[in-house]
Design a protein around this motif. Structure first.
Motif, mmCIF file in Angstrom:
data_model
loop_
_atom_site.group_PDB
_atom_site.id
_atom_site.type_symbol
_atom_site.label_atom_id
_atom_site.label_comp_id
_atom_site.label_asym_id
_atom_site.label_seq_id
_atom_site.Cartn_x
_atom_site.Cartn_y
_atom_site.Cartn_z
ATOM 1 N N GLY A 103 11.879 -3.394 -0.528
ATOM 2 C CA GLY A 103 10.632 -2.614 0.182
ATOM 3 C C GLY A 103 11.206 -1.109 -0.009
ATOM 4 N N SER A 377 -1.734 -8.095 8.400
ATOM 5 C CA SER A 377 -0.518 -7.700 7.860
ATOM 6 C C SER A 377 -0.587 -6.157 7.199
ATOM 7 C CB SER A 377 -0.261 -8.738 6.479
ATOM 8 O OG SER A 377 -1.258 -8.829 5.802
ATOM 9 N N ILE A 380 2.507 -3.495 6.534
ATOM 10 C CA ILE A 380 3.582 -3.437 5.947
ATOM 11 C C ILE A 380 3.066 -3.708 4.571
ATOM 12 C CG2 ILE A 380 3.869 -6.050 5.951
ATOM 13 C CD1 ILE A 380 6.429 -3.147 5.745
ATOM 14 N N LEU A 381 2.099 -4.302 4.158
ATOM 15 C CA LEU A 381 1.492 -4.413 2.854
ATOM 16 C C LEU A 381 0.486 -3.575 2.092
ATOM 17 C CD1 LEU A 381 1.251 -8.452 2.681
ATOM 18 C CD2 LEU A 381 3.143 -7.133 2.113
ATOM 19 N N ASP A 382 -0.391 -3.125 2.864
ATOM 20 C CA ASP A 382 -1.241 -2.208 2.481
ATOM 21 C C ASP A 382 -1.334 -0.930 3.082
ATOM 22 O OD1 ASP A 382 -3.529 -1.496 1.092
ATOM 23 O OD2 ASP A 382 -4.901 -2.782 2.032
ATOM 24 N N LYS A 445 8.623 -4.065 -3.789
ATOM 25 C CA LYS A 445 7.925 -5.196 -3.561
ATOM 26 C C LYS A 445 7.107 -4.832 -2.472
ATOM 27 C CE LYS A 445 9.382 -8.891 -5.690
ATOM 28 N NZ LYS A 445 8.593 -9.834 -6.662
ATOM 29 N N THR A 446 7.404 -3.897 -1.445
ATOM 30 C CA THR A 446 6.559 -3.470 -0.298
ATOM 31 C C THR A 446 6.751 -2.090 -0.460
ATOM 32 O OG1 THR A 446 7.985 -3.791 1.378
ATOM 33 C CG2 THR A 446 6.396 -5.787 0.730
ATOM 34 N N PRO A 447 5.494 -1.455 0.136
ATOM 35 C CA PRO A 447 4.265 -1.933 0.266
ATOM 36 C C PRO A 447 3.455 -2.087 -1.116
ATOM 37 C CG PRO A 447 4.156 0.491 0.514
ATOM 38 C CD PRO A 447 5.532 0.209 0.434
ATOM 39 N N LYS A 448 2.386 -2.979 -1.021
ATOM 40 C CA LYS A 448 1.704 -3.306 -2.091
ATOM 41 C C LYS A 448 0.822 -1.985 -2.545
ATOM 42 C CE LYS A 448 3.225 -7.589 -1.945
ATOM 43 N NZ LYS A 448 4.242 -7.990 -3.146
#
Length: 570
Positions: A103, A377, A380-382, A445-448
């Protein structure tokens, strides 16, 4: 200040100038109308998102610890630094070096330093240096080339994160299996400067007047303020505030091992611990920032909950859990025990506060940037956009008198005010406009998904009948020309005469993508990006920079900034 042009390698567009025309009427909006206006702003930002630019800004850069001279840009409005700009240096920290399987926030802290010497005492200098943390020292000591495995690339899965932590412990022979990246923020107390990441002990750094940064000590315990803890070695809040009157520095930290989960630390100058008070909250929560008034420390208990047991269900331990409810706490300053007053507020997430103060009637006003995630989520992802909000709290009744969005049309990040008015009634606050947002993230890989920041905005926080302002009005806005993007929060410094302020910015130019064939990494490695340091006059940011400085190397995305006075530099 006249016409300003940026150097883009071709004919550069003029600075966009915007100004307020009439007061807003957001106070009359219903809750549904606020939500609708915010949705329109979000949809617009998604519709114009440029994933190529976003990914190019995230690409890792090389360390450049040797200071390099910088030149005033040929198209700068003024040929030198402003005479009333205080000498010192601007430090910008952020993660750097994470792999494409990790990340963004797994990267080690890198400090970009721009020195601003007194007139006639040398050149403006630039350097970029990693914080020499305990983790980096262990990596060198092992001598195998192994690096600490990051944990955020596996999100939202929890079991791979646990596996990486176990691997770290075995590889480096340590119980502090989460690396102390110190990549988030910087803080000054007295003559000492810290690099911070809220889930590790800080590192102390220093900067020379020639612009060289070095790490003085890693894993600093601050007179016992940072107690040892499992996995990360201990926690210390990434953000704090310094009281202008007492010079006390206050930080709020959190951990999930045992109650109390929140801790308020108060320091005299030079990080000398005065008090440490545990604050009881129902469940562990992520408290990234705080606000300070003359009487209270403002604690932001919003439902980004931390539940380590989620690991065992293969889930990320931090989730947005609205059913947990949201509260703002007022902890009396100077207390030796938890006497926090709590106020129920509407759900959401507040990562960054602008300011807070007490009115004459004893009520407390809090200004912050608040977002409302769409799922557990999202954190962390969006990317979840934030807007300027105001809360009014009554300590005499423990009631929230009002809560409202002051401007639902403008998505913003990184609130800043003059340090001299922290805890007092501040009439304005600055921020960066979230111009576009989306994905896909290819660099990590993160954030998306993430954001592109293209404008500095100045909000009215209080009504000014003489000028016709009401809270939430945009009373100044500087839009970067096409191709230029902000890579540092707006750092506010008071002019040496005490009347007015300057806003310091770092902007990076990314050339347009060549259709779908452009490789964002190749464009960066070929030296196509360039960066300028901008000095905006806070009284008239819409007119563009008064001084523009060309940096010798481009600056990538990062997080927070800190101005350090010349007399603190070595």
């Amino acid at each position: 200040h006249g016409k300003h042009l940026f150097s883009t390698g071709s004919s550069a567009p003029e600075t966009t100038k915007s100004s307020k025309t009439k007061p807003n009427n957001y106070a009359s909006y219903t809750a549904a109308e606020i939500v609708e206006a915010q949705a329109i702003a979000k949809d617009k930002a998604r519709s114009i998102h440029d994933a190529f630019v976003m990914n190019a800004l995230f690409v890792n850069i090389d360390e450049r610890p040797d200071p390099t001279p910088c030149a005033i840009s040929a198209d700068s409005v003024t040929p030198s630094l402003p005479a009333d700009l205080p000498p010192g240096c601007l430090l910008r920290i952020g993660p750097n070096g994470a792999s494409t399987e990790e990340g963004f926030l797994d990267g080690d802290g890198m400090v970009h330093c721009i020195t601003l010497p007194p007139s006639g005492e040398g050149d403006i200098m630039y350097s970029a240096t990693y914080v020499d943390t305990k983790g980096r020292k262990l990596e060198r000591a092992v001598g195998t080339g192994d690096k600490f495995a990051g944990t955020l690339g596996a999100a939202p899965q929890g079991l791979p994160m646990l596996g990486n932590l176990l691997k770290n412990g075995l590889t480096f022979g340590t119980f502090d299996v989460q690396k102390d990246t110190c990549n988030t923020a910087l803080a000054v107390s007295g003559r000492r400067v810290l690099a911070l990441m809220e889930q590790s002990p800080p590192s102390e750094i220093e900067v020379t007047k020639e612009g060289r940064m070095r790490t003085v000590e890693s894993f600093v315990r601050l007179d016992g303020a940072v107690p040892p803890g499992p996995i990360n070695g201990g926690s210390f809040g990434a953000h704090g505030r310094t009281c202008p009157g007492t010079k006390e520095r206050v930080h709020v930290s959190y951990q999930s091992n045992f109650a109390p989960y929140v801790r308020v630390d108060t320091f005299a100058e030079d990080w000398k611990l005065k008090s440490s008070v545990g604050v009881d909250v129902p469940v562990p929560v992520m408290v990234h920032d705080l606000a300070l008034t003359e009487k209270y420390t403002v604690i932001l208990d919003f439902p980004l909950t931390i539940r380590p047991k989620r690991f065992l269900a293969n889930l990320f331990p931090v989730e947005y859990e609205p059913q947990n409810g949201a509260r703002i706490g007022l902890t009396p300053r100077g207390t030796s025990k938890d006497e926090t007053k709590w106020f129920d507020v509407e759900n959401g997430v507040v990562l960054h506060a602008a300011n807070a103060y007490e009115r004459e009637d004893g009520t407390v006003v809090v200004h912050a940037f608040k977002s409302v995630p769409t799922g557990d989520s999202s954190y962390i992802l969006d990317y979840t956009p934030a807007f300027l909000y105001e809360w009014v709290l009554d300590p005499s009744t423990n009631k929230t008198i009002s809560e409202r969005c002051l401007n639902p049309d403008v998505m913003v990040e990184f609130p800043q005010i003059q340090e001299e008015v922290i805890g007092q009634k501040a009439s304005v606050a600055y921020g960066l406009v979230s111009t576009s947002m989306g994905g896909p993230m290819k660099q990590f890989k993160t954030p998306k998904a993430a954001v592109v920041l293209d404008s500095v905005v100045k909000f009215a926080l209080e009504e000014d009948a003489d000028k016709g302002y009401v809270p939430g009005d945009i009373i100044g806005r500087f839009d970067l020309p096409p191709g230029w993007h902000s890579v540092a929060e707006p750092t506010v410094v008071t002019k040496t005469g005490g009347d007015g302020d300057y806003v310091l910015q770092i902007a990076t130019y990314v050339p347009s993508a060549d259709g779908n064939k452009s490789d964002h990494v190749k464009v960066v490695k070929n030296g196509k990006l360039k960066t300028q340091f901008l000095i905006l006059d806070g009284d008239d940011i819409s007119s563009g920079p008064v001084t523009t400085v060309d940096l010798p190397h481009h600056v990538n995305y990062g997080l927070h900034s800190q101005f350090v006075d010349w007399d603190i530099m070595k």
